[in-house]
Write a protein that holds these residues in place. Structure first.
Motif, short mmCIF file in Angstrom:
data_model
loop_
_atom_site.label_atom_id
_atom_site.label_comp_id
_atom_site.label_asym_id
_atom_site.label_seq_id
_atom_site.Cartn_x
_atom_site.Cartn_y
_atom_site.Cartn_z
N ALA A 40 0.82 -1.21 0.00
CA ALA A 40 0.00 0.00 0.00
C ALA A 40 0.86 1.26 0.00
N HIS A 43 2.17 2.95 -3.35
CA HIS A 43 1.29 3.69 -4.26
C HIS A 43 1.89 5.08 -4.53
N ALA A 312 -17.70 0.51 -5.49
CA ALA A 312 -16.67 -0.42 -5.95
C ALA A 312 -17.12 -1.87 -5.83
N TRP A 339 -6.33 -6.73 -2.55
CA TRP A 339 -6.96 -5.93 -3.63
C TRP A 339 -6.91 -4.45 -3.28
N LEU A 340 -7.23 -4.12 -2.04
CA LEU A 340 -7.21 -2.72 -1.62
C LEU A 340 -5.78 -2.20 -1.48
N ARG A 342 -3.25 -2.94 -3.26
CA ARG A 342 -2.75 -2.59 -4.59
C ARG A 342 -3.24 -1.23 -5.05
N ARG A 343 -4.25 -0.71 -4.39
CA ARG A 343 -4.75 0.64 -4.67
C ARG A 343 -4.29 1.63 -3.58
N ALA A 375 -8.83 7.86 -1.03
CA ALA A 375 -9.33 6.48 -1.08
C ALA A 375 -10.56 6.38 -1.96
N ARG A 377 -11.41 8.25 -4.48
CA ARG A 377 -11.03 8.37 -5.89
C ARG A 377 -10.46 7.04 -6.42
N ARG A 378 -9.63 6.43 -5.63
CA ARG A 378 -9.00 5.17 -6.06
C ARG A 378 -10.04 4.06 -6.21
N LEU A 379 -11.01 4.03 -5.33
CA LEU A 379 -12.06 3.01 -5.41
C LEU A 379 -12.93 3.20 -6.65
N GLU A 381 -11.78 4.18 -9.58
CA GLU A 381 -10.99 3.98 -10.80
C GLU A 381 -11.23 2.60 -11.40
#
Length: 381
Positions: A40, A43, A312, A339-340, A342-343, A375, A377-379, A381
């Motif tokens: 994490a 990033h 998401a 999964w999270l 990696r974002r 967070a 915004r990333r979710l 994408e």
């Protein structure tokens, strides 16, 4: 005996180090998040750490001023705390939660709530062979405390009664991690069942001020414990609603006999809250405005994260109160953590809180507005 001439040290031969004799404790859960945390943090926009419920907002000025005013405290503080602190706790429970009839003498400050949770079974005289009953999904320190005392652990599903031989029952509403709220009738039945087997009830009420969809009720409400809080303790913390985690301040109250016994043991053991912190805690308990302001900060972050997680594809279960969202990602907890991560978003796997959490992750609301927005915004994408 042989001499190590290179180091100048003395090596003793023919002897082995004694085996450690302390209790066997589980691995500290957050240590196992190291690899996910490293992922994490890689990033490009930095990590959004939603794995631990540690406050990030400033300590309110009224609390800092009280701390500074009490700084010239050269003598030993009282384990029982000041009379003003104890009265402030009683009044805060009355104003904020409708709890009446408490005796200020039955209030005992603690050095944060975690140390109290960890040592309560030992302080109560729980012995090897006794049972400590904890919720099916529970704050890990309940289990640690039982192991420190050498007790057996039983996880109770909602509505399940404790078995014979239970010495201590932990209740937790709002729940950490799920945010589930038990109503007064449900809590009253839990108290009745514990009393039936002769167990002490300890209710962890650290999130009582953070009701969202349902209003939590204290175990000390007369609709729950009756006219007298016999065998009942309520554990409170200022860490979340007053951004007080760095000060280490909480308190326990309830059955005067139990609190009195705990006071005597803690006096002998030197478990004492520093006097400047007592002054700051007294100010915090007497001021509701900073609690309201912090509530609104968490409310806004909660709404933003809830919407982003659902967008998401996550399902949010319970999460009616407290400082966390209990999110299911349709796969096992560690896969969701990865999964999270990696974002760039770090969360806690539900398995930290018990086997029943294997399909969920716990998402904390304790990040700055800017990080929560990152967070979200990333979710998307």
């Amino acid at each position: 005996m042989s001499v190590d001439g290179l180091s100048g040290g003395v090596a003793v031969t023919g002897q082995s180090s004694p085996e450690p004799r302390g209790p066997r404790l589980p691995e500290f859960p957050w240590d196992s998040l190291a690899s996910a945390g490293e992922l994490a943090r890689s990033h490009p926009d930095g990590v959004v750490n939603l794995s631990v419920g540690t406050p990030v907002d400033s300590v309110p000025p009224v609390l800092r001023e009280a701390l500074a005013a009490g700084a010239d405290s050269p003598g030993y503080p009282a384990t029982h705390g000041t009379a003003e602190l104890r009265s402030a706790a009683v009044e805060a429970l009355r104003r904020r939660h409708g709890v009446t009839g408490l005796d200020a003498e039955a209030v005992l400050p603690t050095v944060g709530s975690k140390e109290f949770v960890a040592w309560l079974p030992t302080l109560l005289g729980v012995r090897p062979g006794d049972v400590v009953a904890i919720p099916e999904l529970a704050y890990p320190t309940y289990e640690v405390g039982a192991r420190l005392a050498g007790a057996e652990i039983v996880r109770l599903a909602p509505g399940q009664a404790p078995p014979a031989g239970t010495a201590l029952v932990w209740l937790n509403s709002p729940s950490n991690p799920t945010g589930r709220v038990d109503g007064a009738a449900t809590m009253a039945e839990s108290v009745r069942a514990a009393r039936e087997v002769g167990a002490v009830v300890a209710s962890d009420e650290c999130y009582l001020d953070l009701g969202w969809r349902n209003r939590p009720v204290s175990v000390l409400d007369r609709a729950v414990s009756g006219e007298r809080p016999d065998g009942v303790l309520a554990v409170h913390s200022l860490s979340k609603t007053s951004n007080f985690a760095g000060y280490r301040a909480g308190f326990v109250t309830g059955d005067p006999r139990l609190v009195g016994n705990l006071l005597e043991v803690r006096k002998h053991a030197g478990m004492i809250m520093p006097r400047p912190v007592q002054e700051a805690m007294t100010a915090a308990l007497g001021d509701d405005e900073h609690v309201r302001q912090q509530y609104e900060r968490y409310r806004a972050r909660r709404e933003r994260l809830w919407s982003a997680l659902e967008g998401a594809g996550f399902r949010i279960d319970h999460s009616e109160a407290g400082l966390y969202l209990w999110a299911g990602g349709g796969t096992d907890a560690w896969s969701t953590v990865d999964w999270l991560a990696r974002r760039g978003i770090l969360v806690a796997p539900g398995t930290f809180y018990g086997p029943a959490g294997e399909q969920h992750v716990r998402v904390a609301l304790t990040a700055s507005d800017e990080r929560v927005e990152a967070a979200a915004r990333r979710l998307a994408e």
